[in-house]
Structure formats: structure tokens, C-alpha cells
Design an enzyme around this catalytic site. Structure first.
Site, PDB file in Angstrom:
ATOM      1  N   HIS A  27       0.866  -1.187   0.000  1.00  0.00           N
ATOM      2  CA  HIS A  27       0.000   0.000   0.000  1.00  0.00           C
ATOM      3  C   HIS A  27       0.897   1.230   0.000  1.00  0.00           C
ATOM      4  O   HIS A  27       1.301   1.725   1.062  1.00  0.00           O
ATOM      5  CB  HIS A  27      -0.915  -0.038   1.226  1.00  0.00           C
ATOM      6  CG  HIS A  27      -1.931   1.073   1.266  1.00  0.00           C
ATOM      7  ND1 HIS A  27      -3.126   0.965   1.938  1.00  0.00           N
ATOM      8  CD2 HIS A  27      -1.928   2.314   0.732  1.00  0.00           C
ATOM      9  CE1 HIS A  27      -3.815   2.086   1.808  1.00  0.00           C
ATOM     10  NE2 HIS A  27      -3.096   2.931   1.082  1.00  0.00           N
ATOM     11  N   HIS A  29       1.454   4.843  -2.380  1.00  0.00           N
ATOM     12  CA  HIS A  29       1.143   5.721  -3.514  1.00  0.00           C
ATOM     13  C   HIS A  29       2.455   6.352  -3.963  1.00  0.00           C
ATOM     14  O   HIS A  29       3.080   7.085  -3.176  1.00  0.00           O
ATOM     15  CB  HIS A  29       0.160   6.814  -3.087  1.00  0.00           C
ATOM     16  CG  HIS A  29      -1.129   6.261  -2.550  1.00  0.00           C
ATOM     17  ND1 HIS A  29      -2.263   6.134  -3.321  1.00  0.00           N
ATOM     18  CD2 HIS A  29      -1.459   5.781  -1.323  1.00  0.00           C
ATOM     19  CE1 HIS A  29      -3.240   5.613  -2.592  1.00  0.00           C
ATOM     20  NE2 HIS A  29      -2.776   5.379  -1.371  1.00  0.00           N
ATOM     21  N   HIS A 207      -9.391   1.061  -1.552  1.00  0.00           N
ATOM     22  CA  HIS A 207      -9.385   1.685  -0.232  1.00  0.00           C
ATOM     23  C   HIS A 207     -10.819   1.599   0.301  1.00  0.00           C
ATOM     24  O   HIS A 207     -11.769   2.008  -0.398  1.00  0.00           O
ATOM     25  CB  HIS A 207      -9.006   3.149  -0.322  1.00  0.00           C
ATOM     26  CG  HIS A 207      -7.541   3.419  -0.563  1.00  0.00           C
ATOM     27  ND1 HIS A 207      -6.831   2.872  -1.595  1.00  0.00           N
ATOM     28  CD2 HIS A 207      -6.658   4.201   0.139  1.00  0.00           C
ATOM     29  CE1 HIS A 207      -5.577   3.306  -1.531  1.00  0.00           C
ATOM     30  NE2 HIS A 207      -5.444   4.107  -0.494  1.00  0.00           N
ATOM     31  N   GLU A 210     -11.253   3.345   5.665  1.00  0.00           N
ATOM     32  CA  GLU A 210     -10.219   4.245   6.218  1.00  0.00           C
ATOM     33  C   GLU A 210     -10.981   5.311   7.017  1.00  0.00           C
ATOM     34  O   GLU A 210     -10.889   5.356   8.234  1.00  0.00           O
ATOM     35  CB  GLU A 210      -9.401   4.872   5.075  1.00  0.00           C
ATOM     36  CG  GLU A 210      -8.337   5.869   5.533  1.00  0.00           C
ATOM     37  CD  GLU A 210      -7.626   6.574   4.361  1.00  0.00           C
ATOM     38  OE1 GLU A 210      -8.153   6.559   3.226  1.00  0.00           O
ATOM     39  OE2 GLU A 210      -6.548   7.153   4.599  1.00  0.00           O
ATOM     40  N   ASP A 288       1.747   4.000   2.868  1.00  0.00           N
ATOM     41  CA  ASP A 288       0.745   4.872   2.236  1.00  0.00           C
ATOM     42  C   ASP A 288       1.400   6.020   1.465  1.00  0.00           C
ATOM     43  O   ASP A 288       1.609   5.908   0.255  1.00  0.00           O
ATOM     44  CB  ASP A 288      -0.250   5.383   3.290  1.00  0.00           C
ATOM     45  CG  ASP A 288      -1.629   5.703   2.733  1.00  0.00           C
ATOM     46  OD1 ASP A 288      -1.870   5.450   1.541  1.00  0.00           O
ATOM     47  OD2 ASP A 288      -2.479   6.203   3.499  1.00  0.00           O
ATOM     48  N   ASP A 289       1.685   7.129   2.141  1.00  0.00           N
ATOM     49  CA  ASP A 289       2.293   8.316   1.507  1.00  0.00           C
ATOM     50  C   ASP A 289       3.446   8.793   2.387  1.00  0.00           C
ATOM     51  O   ASP A 289       3.322   9.802   3.096  1.00  0.00           O
ATOM     52  CB  ASP A 289       1.243   9.435   1.380  1.00  0.00           C
ATOM     53  CG  ASP A 289       0.031   8.981   0.576  1.00  0.00           C
ATOM     54  OD1 ASP A 289       0.124   8.933  -0.653  1.00  0.00           O
ATOM     55  OD2 ASP A 289      -0.995   8.644   1.202  1.00  0.00           O
TER      56      ASP A 289
HETATM   57  N1  ADE Z   1      -4.431   8.847  -2.034  1.00  0.00           N
HETATM   58  C1  ADE Z   1      -3.214   8.913  -1.501  1.00  0.00           C
HETATM   59  N2  ADE Z   1      -3.239   8.518  -0.226  1.00  0.00           N
HETATM   60  C2  ADE Z   1      -4.524   8.171   0.055  1.00  0.00           C
HETATM   61  C3  ADE Z   1      -5.190   7.679   1.202  1.00  0.00           C
HETATM   62  N3  ADE Z   1      -4.563   7.458   2.360  1.00  0.00           N
HETATM   63  N4  ADE Z   1      -6.517   7.450   1.117  1.00  0.00           N
HETATM   64  C4  ADE Z   1      -7.162   7.691  -0.009  1.00  0.00           C
HETATM   65  N5  ADE Z   1      -6.580   8.146  -1.115  1.00  0.00           N
HETATM   66  C5  ADE Z   1      -5.274   8.388  -1.089  1.00  0.00           C
HETATM   67 ZN    ZN Z   2      -3.641   4.792   0.395  1.00  0.00          ZN
END
Ligand code: ADE
Ligand code: ZN
Length: 344
Positions: A27, A29, A207, A210, A288-289
């Protein structure tokens, strides 16, 4: 008591152990790995205006109230990615960083609509990312797969057009996913798009859960046919759903530091990933990011283990699940499972 059991409590050796544990990141991005230094350099190179004058101002802006407040900053950052070589640089920088955290395989998301809607050709995005992943494999023996996400705040027709644009790249994209603003954009909105994607041979992920309710997780499973649920942490509000996730061993790709930064949980100590693991859910951990959330996957392993008093064998189970839940072929999967099992 095994090595890691003994070590995890004592921080430095335990940290090194968790970070070095062989793992798959499922997971991630790619656009979320854009560090401020690279963002500013690309902005200069491509003549793009940014709301941040320097790296410090960018980092200061990384304080979020919820998913949407993050996405607003994240999409602004994406505007510096223009040429195929920008995507290649971003990708190889991620693979090099991930390899230092024991990542042996990565399944990376990209959001083509964020780029094609600004006039960047689909081909530049995919070919740039592919070049970075191929270099990562050559240089570091990190295998990878590409997952194309649809932006759920846009309409289903736009997602369908994106799927059609991806068909010539069918052999290079293993799965499609669903990301962006979750609340008010349920998985069922994209039912027909995912039907078509599955008919074209793509695997599916999404997703769900969340910020959205447990019912979105059910829709992702039943309407989109997902093989994994991204995040999924709100499943614990629904005991029947938990029982199903356990019975069907559906993997969740959980991102603890992201969840704290986006206020899904107030603190890491309150995160439910350890409780989900102990209830028998197949949880995995990812970042994630990471450029925005204060840590790469190794930091997520280390800080989560410490905050939730997780044992070395629990962390090994999570790493093992990450390999089992991947879309790897059997040979590489067996190779990586052996690496996880023999790691000491
Ligand atoms: N795009 C990038 N990170 C995300 C996240 N945590 N949830 C939804 N979309 C995303
Ligand atoms: Zn994500």
C-alpha cells in the site's frame, strides 16, 4: 525466547531487526513518496508554481485534520510531475529508500487521472514509472507490480475512460484500485468499472474503511471483488465483518502512521492493528504516503511494534502476510517467504 522476542523490547537492536525484516510493501502511492526536496527541484525544472516557497514551508504545511485536508496538499504537489523522467526519478528514489527498510517486493499505486487531467500523457506516466521499477529490480533485486487507482471523487465515466486508456498497458498493470476522498464515494459507484476491469483480466483492490463505514468494506468485497482491502481499519466496528475477514483470510493493507496523521486514530497507542492481528485478521503494514506522513515502511514497523508492544514473532507474521497477500508468482513468493522465515 527467540532472538527478536528478546530484542524488540530493547530499542536499538529491536528497531534494527524490525526494519531489516524482509517484507513486501502493498500500500504505497508513488505520488506520496514525493519528498519536498524533489518537489521543489522538479517545480524549478518544469516551471511549475507551488504554494510552498521552500522545503521548510512544505513540511510545515504537512499538518492534516483528515483525509481531504491531506489530499488537497498531495494533489498540489503532484503538479510538478510532468515528464516521463520525473516519474522515473520519483520511482527509483522510492525503491532505493524502501530497500533500506527490508522491502523485497513492492506493489505500488499510481493515480493516472491526477496527471492526464493536466495534459500529461498516460504513456509518460506508465513508462516513467516502469523505467524506475525496472532499475530498482536490476540494482537492488526488489521485485514490483503496478496498480492503477481510480480517483473516487471523480465520476464513474472518467474511471471507465481511464480503464480504456490503460488497456494497451494491460500486461504491465496487475490490478486496479480505488483511492481519494472516501466519504460519500462508496465502492458501488464504481461497480461497472470494476466489472469491466475484472473481465479484462485485472485483479482488484480498493481503499475502504479508512474514513468510510464498515459497509464500504463489504461493498468492496461483494461489488468490486477485491483481493485485498486497503486500510480496512473500521472493520472492527462490525463483529460479523471481522468474522468474515478472519474466515476468508482477506488481507488488509494497514498504514498506522498514515492513520494517525489523518486522525483516524488519535495516537499510535490507540491503533487497532495489533488487536486485529490477535483476532486472526490477515493484517499487513505499509506506509501509504511516506513523504507526507513522517515515515517509510520501516518506521511504520518499528513505531507500531513499540507503541503496541508487539513481539518479534507478531512482526514476522505481518511480514509473512505481506508476501502471502502479494500478487507475486509462486516461485518468487516462495523465495521471499523463505527469507522471512529464516531471518534472525
Ligand atoms: N491517495 C493517496 N493517499 C490516500 C489515502 N490514504 N486514502 C485515499 N486516497 C489516497
Ligand atoms: Zn492509500
Amino acid at each position: 525466547m527467540t532472538g527478536p522476542e528478546r530484542l524488540l523490547g530493547s530499542s536499538i537492536a529491536g528497531e534494527r531487526w524490525s526494519r531489516g525484516l524482509p517484507k513486501a510493501e502493498l500500500h504505497l502511492h508513488l505520488e506520496g513518496t514525493l519528498e519536498p526536496e524533489m518537489m521543489l527541484a522538479l517545480a524549478r525544472r518544469n516551471g511549475v508554481d507551488l504554494p510552498f516557497p521552500d522545503v521548510y514551508a512544505a513540511r510545515r504545511a504537512y499538518v492534516f485534520d483528515d483525509l481531504q485536508s491531506f489530499l488537497d496538499v498531495y494533489y498540489a504537489g503532484c503538479s510538478v510531475l510532468v515528464e516521463a523522467e520525473d516519474f522515473a526519478e520519483l520511482t527509483i528514489a522510492y525503491v532505493r529508500r524502501a530497500a533500506r527498510d527490508g522491502v523485497r517486493h513492492a506493489e505500488v499505486f499510481f493515480d493516472p487521472q491526477t496527471h492526464t487531467d493536466r495534459g500529461v500523457p498516460f504513456a509518460a506516466v506508465v513508462e516513467g514509472i516502469e523505467a524506475g521499477l525496472a532499475e530498482g529490480e536490476r540494482e537492488l533485486d526488489v521485485s514490483s507490480r503496478l496498480i492503477m487507482c481510480f480517483l473516487r471523487h471523480l465520476d464513474a465515466d472518467a474511471a471507465m475512460a481511464t480503464l480504456e486508456a490503460a488497456l494497451p498497458y494491460r500486461d504491465r498493470i496487475v490490478a486496479v484500485g480505488l483511492d481519494s476522498s472516501e466519504r460519500g464515494n462508496p465502492p458501488e459507484k464504481f461497480g461497472a468499472v470494476f466489472d469491466r476491469a475484472r473481465a479484462e483480466g485485472f485483479l482488484t483492490v480498493a481503499h475502504a474503511g479508512e474514513e468510510g463505514p464498515p459497509d464500504y468494506i463489504r461493498q468492496a468485497l461483494d461489488r468490486l471483488g477485491v483481493r485485498r482491502v486497503d486500510h480496512g481499519v473500521r472493520c472492527t466496528e462490525d463483529d460479523d465483518l471481522v468474522a468474515r475477514l478472519v474466515a476468508e483470510q482477506i488481507p488488509l493493507t494497514v498504514c498506522p502512521l498514515s492513520n494517525v496523521r489523518l486522525r483516524v486514530f488519535d495516537t499510535l497507542e490507540e491503533h487497532n492493528v495489533a488487536a486485529m492481528l490477535r483476532r486472526g485478521i490477515r493484517v499487513t503494514i505499509s506506509s501509504d504516503d511516506p513523504a507526507y506522513f513522517g515515515g517509510y515502511v520501516g518506521d511504520n514497523y518499528v513505531q507500531t511494534a513499540q507503541a503496541l508492544a508487539m513481539s518479534g514473532e507478531e512482526m514476522r507474521t505481518i511480514a509473512r502476510s505481506s508476501v502471502l497477500a502479494s500478487f507475486l508468482d509462486d516461485t518468487r513468493r516462495a523465495e521471499l517467504l523463505a527469507e522471512v522465515d529464516t531471518y534472525s
